[in-house]
Design a protein around this motif. Structure first.
Motif, mmCIF file in Angstrom:
data_model
loop_
_atom_site.group_PDB
_atom_site.id
_atom_site.type_symbol
_atom_site.label_atom_id
_atom_site.label_comp_id
_atom_site.label_asym_id
_atom_site.label_seq_id
_atom_site.Cartn_x
_atom_site.Cartn_y
_atom_site.Cartn_z
ATOM 1 N N LYS A 34 -13.365 46.864 37.115
ATOM 2 C CA LYS A 34 -13.098 45.981 36.058
ATOM 3 C C LYS A 34 -13.478 47.200 34.966
ATOM 4 C CE LYS A 34 -11.571 42.558 37.350
ATOM 5 N NZ LYS A 34 -10.883 42.943 38.685
ATOM 6 N N HIS A 37 -10.741 48.263 31.873
ATOM 7 C CA HIS A 37 -10.719 47.403 30.860
ATOM 8 C C HIS A 37 -11.231 48.293 29.705
ATOM 9 C CE1 HIS A 37 -8.735 43.634 32.021
ATOM 10 N NE2 HIS A 37 -9.622 43.638 33.172
ATOM 11 N N ASN A 40 -8.260 49.846 28.012
ATOM 12 C CA ASN A 40 -7.656 48.917 27.147
ATOM 13 C C ASN A 40 -8.421 48.980 25.740
ATOM 14 O OD1 ASN A 40 -5.987 47.009 25.871
ATOM 15 N ND2 ASN A 40 -6.665 45.434 27.049
ATOM 16 N N LEU A 85 -8.285 40.681 29.793
ATOM 17 C CA LEU A 85 -9.259 40.101 30.353
ATOM 18 C C LEU A 85 -8.727 38.773 31.035
ATOM 19 C CD1 LEU A 85 -12.264 40.979 28.536
ATOM 20 C CD2 LEU A 85 -11.960 41.661 30.791
ATOM 21 N N SER A 88 -6.028 39.056 33.940
ATOM 22 C CA SER A 88 -6.862 39.678 35.158
ATOM 23 C C SER A 88 -7.561 38.473 35.740
ATOM 24 C CB SER A 88 -7.761 40.601 34.602
ATOM 25 O OG SER A 88 -7.295 41.954 34.028
ATOM 26 N N ALA A 109 -4.952 45.607 32.246
ATOM 27 C CA ALA A 109 -6.013 46.350 31.130
ATOM 28 C C ALA A 109 -5.415 47.756 31.108
ATOM 29 C CB ALA A 109 -7.286 46.580 32.085
#
Length: 132
Positions: A34, A37, A40, A85, A88, A109
């Motif tokens: 994660k 992210h 992003n 988010l 995901s 992301a």
């Protein structure tokens, strides 16, 4: 009494935590992958900053964003991060617990971050062209 309590506590399973979910539950949503992210977040930040640079050099440029206020631009960037988010997490809930599914969860992301980097680069090139 103390010896009995220590013995019982030593055999008790560890309490469920972020890194140690209870048995039988799904894999945790927040894991090392994660961190993508951050791509992003960085892309949205770069796009926001480069758009502000173009706005400073040429306030009447037709290439500039349709949103005139800094607040609305910032709100859109934050919404894009939240959208990444959310997608995901929705994929996390919908997909089976397979290795390939973890990879698919991370695609939003990157899919939202890379176009923002491309837009930031375009804005920065326009800024350099207008500045000279």
């Amino acid at each position: 009494e103390r010896f009995v309590a220590e013995r019982l506590l030593s055999k008790a399973p560890p309490p469920p935590t972020f890194a140690n979910p209870p048995k039988g539950s799904r894999h945790p949503f927040w894991n090392k992958s994660k961190l993508l992210h951050l791509v992003n977040i960085a892309g949205q930040s770069a796009d926001f900053y480069s758009t502000r640079l173009v706005d400073r050099v040429c306030p009447e440029c037709p290439e500039k964003s349709a949103f005139k206020s800094t607040g609305s631009q910032a709100a859109i960037k934050v919404a894009n991060v939240g959208l990444g988010l959310f997608i995901s997490y929705a994929l996390h809930q919908a997909l089976p617990e397979k290795h390939w599914a973890h990879r698919i969860e991370d695609l939003p992301a990157v899919g939202l971050g890379i176009p923002s980097f491309i837009a930031a680069r375009k804005n920065y090139d326009l800024y350099r062209e207008l500045k000279d």
